[in-house]
Design a protein around this motif. Structure first.
Motif, PDB file in Angstrom:
ATOM      1  N   ASN A  81       9.333  26.166  33.612  1.00 27.32           N
ATOM      2  CA  ASN A  81       8.666  25.080  34.328  1.00 27.32           C
ATOM      3  C   ASN A  81       7.190  25.106  33.935  1.00 27.32           C
ATOM      4  OD1 ASN A  81      11.027  24.345  35.628  1.00 27.32           O
ATOM      5  ND2 ASN A  81      10.601  25.563  37.453  1.00 27.32           N
ATOM      6  N   LEU A  82       6.718  24.048  33.296  1.00 26.85           N
ATOM      7  CA  LEU A  82       5.347  24.006  32.799  1.00 26.85           C
ATOM      8  C   LEU A  82       4.635  22.749  33.271  1.00 26.85           C
ATOM      9  CD1 LEU A  82       5.595  25.085  29.032  1.00 26.85           C
ATOM     10  CD2 LEU A  82       4.886  26.469  30.983  1.00 26.85           C
ATOM     11  N   PRO A  83       3.300  22.822  33.488  1.00 28.14           N
ATOM     12  CA  PRO A  83       2.521  21.599  33.697  1.00 28.14           C
ATOM     13  C   PRO A  83       2.611  20.727  32.449  1.00 28.14           C
ATOM     14  CG  PRO A  83       1.233  23.562  34.240  1.00 28.14           C
ATOM     15  CD  PRO A  83       2.465  24.039  33.547  1.00 28.14           C
ATOM     16  N   LEU A  84       2.675  19.427  32.630  1.00 26.35           N
ATOM     17  CA  LEU A  84       2.813  18.506  31.503  1.00 26.35           C
ATOM     18  C   LEU A  84       1.528  17.735  31.266  1.00 26.35           C
ATOM     19  CD1 LEU A  84       6.355  16.866  31.916  1.00 26.35           C
ATOM     20  CD2 LEU A  84       5.687  18.763  30.421  1.00 26.35           C
ATOM     21  N   PHE A  85       1.268  17.478  30.001  1.00 25.07           N
ATOM     22  CA  PHE A  85       0.170  16.608  29.601  1.00 25.07           C
ATOM     23  C   PHE A  85       0.766  15.615  28.621  1.00 25.07           C
ATOM     24  CE2 PHE A  85      -3.813  15.021  28.269  1.00 25.07           C
ATOM     25  CZ  PHE A  85      -4.772  15.481  29.169  1.00 25.07           C
ATOM     26  N   TYR A  86       0.819  14.325  28.999  1.00 25.28           N
ATOM     27  CA  TYR A  86       1.436  13.355  28.100  1.00 25.28           C
ATOM     28  C   TYR A  86       0.411  12.353  27.622  1.00 25.28           C
ATOM     29  CZ  TYR A  86       2.439  11.790  32.919  1.00 25.28           C
ATOM     30  OH  TYR A  86       2.373  11.504  34.257  1.00 25.28           O
ATOM     31  N   LEU A  87       0.559  11.996  26.339  1.00 16.55           N
ATOM     32  CA  LEU A  87      -0.419  11.172  25.641  1.00 16.55           C
ATOM     33  C   LEU A  87       0.282  10.050  24.889  1.00 16.55           C
ATOM     34  CD1 LEU A  87      -2.445  14.147  24.162  1.00 16.55           C
ATOM     35  CD2 LEU A  87      -3.293  12.609  25.929  1.00 16.55           C
ATOM     36  N   GLU A  88      -0.327   8.896  24.866  1.00 15.56           N
ATOM     37  CA  GLU A  88       0.208   7.757  24.123  1.00 15.56           C
ATOM     38  C   GLU A  88      -0.387   7.750  22.718  1.00 15.56           C
ATOM     39  OE1 GLU A  88       1.062   2.957  24.789  1.00 15.56           O
ATOM     40  OE2 GLU A  88      -0.287   4.051  26.126  1.00 15.56           O
ATOM     41  N   ALA A 110      -3.172  19.705  36.435  1.00 13.19           N
ATOM     42  CA  ALA A 110      -2.197  20.304  35.523  1.00 13.19           C
ATOM     43  C   ALA A 110      -2.836  21.406  34.685  1.00 13.19           C
ATOM     44  CB  ALA A 110      -1.590  19.228  34.622  1.00 13.19           C
ATOM     45  N   VAL A 111      -4.040  21.163  34.166  1.00 16.01           N
ATOM     46  CA  VAL A 111      -4.714  22.178  33.351  1.00 16.01           C
ATOM     47  C   VAL A 111      -5.061  23.392  34.201  1.00 16.01           C
ATOM     48  CG1 VAL A 111      -6.789  22.684  32.020  1.00 16.01           C
ATOM     49  CG2 VAL A 111      -5.607  20.515  31.687  1.00 16.01           C
ATOM     50  N   ASN A 112      -5.546  23.165  35.419  1.00  9.36           N
ATOM     51  CA  ASN A 112      -5.886  24.290  36.291  1.00  9.36           C
ATOM     52  C   ASN A 112      -4.647  25.120  36.633  1.00  9.36           C
ATOM     53  OD1 ASN A 112      -8.652  23.823  36.416  1.00  9.36           O
ATOM     54  ND2 ASN A 112      -8.439  22.345  38.096  1.00  9.36           N
ATOM     55  N   ARG A 113      -3.520  24.471  36.845  1.00 11.24           N
ATOM     56  CA  ARG A 113      -2.283  25.198  37.102  1.00 11.24           C
ATOM     57  C   ARG A 113      -1.874  26.022  35.886  1.00 11.24           C
ATOM     58  NH1 ARG A 113       1.342  23.701  41.032  1.00 11.24           N
ATOM     59  NH2 ARG A 113       2.511  25.489  40.207  1.00 11.24           N
ATOM     60  N   ALA A 114      -2.043  25.434  34.690  1.00  9.84           N
ATOM     61  CA  ALA A 114      -1.689  26.149  33.466  1.00  9.84           C
ATOM     62  C   ALA A 114      -2.543  27.401  33.283  1.00  9.84           C
ATOM     63  CB  ALA A 114      -1.834  25.234  32.253  1.00  9.84           C
ATOM     64  N   MET A 115      -3.790  27.347  33.729  1.00  9.11           N
ATOM     65  CA  MET A 115      -4.689  28.491  33.567  1.00  9.11           C
ATOM     66  C   MET A 115      -4.329  29.645  34.492  1.00  9.11           C
ATOM     67  SD  MET A 115      -6.976  27.791  31.202  1.00  9.11           S
ATOM     68  CE  MET A 115      -8.334  28.899  31.565  1.00  9.11           C
ATOM     69  N   THR A 116      -3.670  29.353  35.597  1.00 10.16           N
ATOM     70  CA  THR A 116      -3.450  30.380  36.616  1.00 10.16           C
ATOM     71  C   THR A 116      -1.989  30.768  36.828  1.00 10.16           C
ATOM     72  OG1 THR A 116      -3.392  28.664  38.338  1.00 10.16           O
ATOM     73  CG2 THR A 116      -5.528  29.673  37.849  1.00 10.16           C
ATOM     74  N   MET A 124       0.839  24.827  28.589  1.00  3.67           N
ATOM     75  CA  MET A 124       1.356  23.598  29.176  1.00  3.67           C
ATOM     76  C   MET A 124       2.185  22.874  28.129  1.00  3.67           C
ATOM     77  SD  MET A 124      -2.175  21.385  29.418  1.00  3.67           S
ATOM     78  CE  MET A 124      -3.173  21.017  27.985  1.00  3.67           C
ATOM     79  N   GLY A 125       2.950  21.898  28.571  1.00  3.99           N
ATOM     80  CA  GLY A 125       3.771  21.120  27.661  1.00  3.99           C
ATOM     81  C   GLY A 125       3.110  19.795  27.331  1.00  3.99           C
ATOM     82  N   THR A 145       5.977  19.706  22.556  1.00  2.56           N
ATOM     83  CA  THR A 145       5.514  20.991  22.025  1.00  2.56           C
ATOM     84  C   THR A 145       4.684  21.707  23.082  1.00  2.56           C
ATOM     85  OG1 THR A 145       5.413  20.041  19.798  1.00  2.56           O
ATOM     86  CG2 THR A 145       4.247  22.108  20.155  1.00  2.56           C
ATOM     87  N   THR A 146       4.923  23.001  23.240  1.00  2.00           N
ATOM     88  CA  THR A 146       4.076  23.773  24.140  1.00  2.00           C
ATOM     89  C   THR A 146       2.689  23.917  23.516  1.00  2.00           C
ATOM     90  OG1 THR A 146       4.750  25.888  23.179  1.00  2.00           O
ATOM     91  CG2 THR A 146       6.038  25.065  25.048  1.00  2.00           C
ATOM     92  N   ALA A 147       1.659  23.892  24.366  1.00  2.00           N
ATOM     93  CA  ALA A 147       0.275  23.990  23.896  1.00  2.00           C
ATOM     94  C   ALA A 147      -0.403  25.166  24.572  1.00  2.00           C
ATOM     95  CB  ALA A 147      -0.479  22.694  24.186  1.00  2.00           C
ATOM     96  N   GLU A 148      -0.975  26.033  23.784  1.00  2.00           N
ATOM     97  CA  GLU A 148      -1.716  27.182  24.303  1.00  2.00           C
ATOM     98  C   GLU A 148      -3.183  26.801  24.462  1.00  2.00           C
ATOM     99  OE1 GLU A 148      -3.303  31.516  22.740  1.00  2.00           O
ATOM    100  OE2 GLU A 148      -1.954  30.298  21.516  1.00  2.00           O
ATOM    101  N   ILE A 149      -3.743  27.013  25.626  1.00  2.00           N
ATOM    102  CA  ILE A 149      -5.154  26.715  25.891  1.00  2.00           C
ATOM    103  C   ILE A 149      -5.998  27.841  25.299  1.00  2.00           C
ATOM    104  CG2 ILE A 149      -6.908  26.356  27.660  1.00  2.00           C
ATOM    105  CD1 ILE A 149      -4.696  25.270  29.469  1.00  2.00           C
ATOM    106  N   ARG A 150      -6.765  27.523  24.265  1.00  2.00           N
ATOM    107  CA  ARG A 150      -7.565  28.540  23.586  1.00  2.00           C
ATOM    108  C   ARG A 150      -9.037  28.486  23.989  1.00  2.00           C
ATOM    109  NH1 ARG A 150      -5.460  29.930  17.529  1.00  2.00           N
ATOM    110  NH2 ARG A 150      -3.357  30.547  18.129  1.00  2.00           N
TER     111      ARG A 150
END
Length: 526
Positions: A81-88, A110-116, A124-125, A145-150
């Motif tokens: 279960n991952l936070p989602l970020f969707y883009l057009e 979503a980003v804050n949830r992904a960080m913690t 996040m996805g 695609t899963t994305a790692e916050i760097r």
């Protein structure tokens, strides 16, 4: 050491930004035509002074902190279960960089949830969203695609600047909005296949197909009488060694090919040697030691690799058998050959396909040696898919393909067909493939985010035509340090195509180049 390099790069950016704006007349840049293209399409070193490493830093985002965390990879089939970020208009591939300026409250959550989150920290996805029609509802793609916050930095206005990197493909099973308003999804990691390599001795030292049954009978008779046939033993050992190196799926395909050729030998005794020679000649003229058949698989195998191979290659059918069966002759009973022609194996050898794709890509963009990518066909297939100048629906199709060899074959077909870049609306030609320009270490195409949070995937070209500028040049929030940007529209239909970038000082070369939005181009064939 890395900190020192980064400080020097930041200093370069500051020096470029402090230069006085000296933009040439834009009208003269709009006169580009196909007649003044050089033959290679590659900018010479004397005409290029820009440091492409500066672009990949995404310095326009301001200061961002390295999270210094590298998320683990999950096994294929794992459900998360991952936070989602969707883009057009954006497709993220593994190993590709995606910068984000997160402004909307639900995506900030979503980003804050992904960080913690504990199960998958800093992850996040990312999923592409699209519309079936201009006024239709937004739809989520089924593969992302899963994305790692760097890199991460909160901003005083409540937004967040983030730099992410693609990791693993996944299937989106379901999605919802959590109590904090953050979009979430249940995803399943896609298991990537191992790149296919033609087994050693796959087409050497094998028993002739049309004489194999007779030799097997002789071998059995010899054994039944306590005798020994050294020649047959050697051939049998060669076959056993070959089959031992095949996977279970490949062994079934291999045995299916044998059966097909047996049937052919019984049913078609009169196959002409001219047909066989013609087939061999076409294979020898492929132009590369790893030449491949140009047949294009119009769809993804989607897990049915055996079925696609048997159907697409004709293995197991009488028509294919007649093509590959050698006519009966004195030579055919004495010379060994493979169970199928060498080009059949090469069609699915990921390493041969990777070499051909890398050679084609280097001819287009003039990048340095890609030997490292050739040794990793799966990464090469994702790299080319993320940079190829085609529309985002086509790139989404590339993302959804299961199988390295199938993805590489489709990319080779696209590169062979691709010549002109056209406006998606009015079909006006605006650029050529040979005019692509590499302005970033990430390649000739990359994702960038503007000050309003909109992400654009932009292809860079040294020349373009059929475009008109709108407004004046701006230095602020430039994706390419030392260049000012001006909005450009299609001169025919007035849709926004991207930006013209012009140097702000005389030291920078090229003096100008064009950034075209991938979501506004039409897939073009010769």
């Amino acid at each position: 050491m890395e900190d020192e390099v980064e400080r020097r790069q930041i200093q370069q950016i500051l020096e470029l930004d402090n230069e006085e704006l000296q933009i040439e007349e834009v009208e003269s840049l709009l006169e580009s035509s196909d007649d003044d293209r050089d033959a290679s399409g590659v900018v010479s070193p004397d005409d290029f002074t820009f440091n492409t490493q500066l672009t990949s830093l995404h310095s326009y985002l301001g200061e961002v902190d390295d999270t210094r965390h590298r998320s683990a990879f999950w096994d294929g089939g794992a459900v998360l279960n991952l936070p989602l970020f969707y883009l057009e208009g954006v497709v993220l591939f593994p190993e590709a960089t995606l910068p984000l300026r997160v402004i909307e409250p639900n995506f900030v959550a979503a980003v804050n949830r992904a960080m913690t989150q504990a199960d998958a920290p800093y992850t996040m996805g990312v999923v592409r969203v699209y519309r079936d029609s201009n006024d239709g509802p937004l739809r989520l793609a089924k593969v992302g695609t899963t994305a790692e916050i760097r890199q991460y930095r909160p901003v005083e206005d409540g937004s967040i600047n983030v730099v992410t990197r693609g990791q693993q493909r996944f299937c989106l099973r379901r999605c919802w909005i959590d109590a904090e308003g953050a979009p979430f999804g249940e995803i399943q990691i896609i298991e990537e296949d191992i790149p296919f390599r033609t087994p050693r001795d796959a087409y050497a030292k094998l028993v002739p197909l049309n004489n194999r049954r007779g030799q097997q009978i002789l071998s059995l008779n010899a054994l039944s009488h306590g005798g020994r046939n050294d020649e047959n033993d050697s051939e049998a050992n060669s076959e056993e060694s070959f089959e031992n190196e095949l996977t279970q799926t490949e062994r079934r395909i291999h045995q299916s090919a044998i059966g097909a050729c047996y049937d052919s030998d019984r049913m078609d005794e009169s196959t002409s040697s001219a047909d066989y020679n013609k087939l061999s000649e076409s294979d020898s003229q492929s132009g590369s030691p790893c030449g491949t058949d140009s047949t294009f698989l119009g769809s993804s195998p989607s897990g049915h690799e055996k079925q696609v191979r048997n159907t697409d290659l004709g293995i197991g059918t009488k028509s294919m058998a007649r093509q590959v069966a050698e006519p009966r002759s004195h030579l055919s009973s004495t010379l060994s050959r493979a169970f199928a022609p060498i080009w059949v194996y090469r069609m699915y050898d990921s390493f041969c396909l990777a070499q051909k794709a890398a050679d084609m890509w280097k001819q287009i963009v003039g990048t340095p040696s890609m030997d490292g990518f050739v040794k990793k066909p799966d990464l090469l297939s994702f790299y080319i898919a993320s940079k190829i100048p085609v529309s985002d629906p086509t790139r989404q199709e590339l993302l959804e393909i299961d199988g390295v060899s199938y993805r590489l074959r489709q990319e080779i077909e696209l590169l062979e067909r691709l010549d002109r870049v056209r406006c998606k609306i009015c079909k006006t030609v605006i650029a050529r493939r040979s005019d692509m320009l590499v302005m970033s270490t990430d390649g000739p195409m990359g994702a960038y985010v503007n000050s309003y949070g909109y992400v654009h995937e932009v292809m860079t070209f040294r020349k373009a035509k059929g475009l008109a500028t709108r407004g004046r040049p701006h230095k602020e929030y430039s994706w390419f340090p030392g260049y000012a940007w001006t909005i450009i529209n299609c001169a025919s239909c007035d849709v926004q195509m991207g930006w013209l970038f012009t140097a702000t000082n005389e030291k920078l070369k090229p003096k100008s180049f064009w950034g075209i939005r991938s979501c506004q181009v039409k897939d073009e064939t010769r």
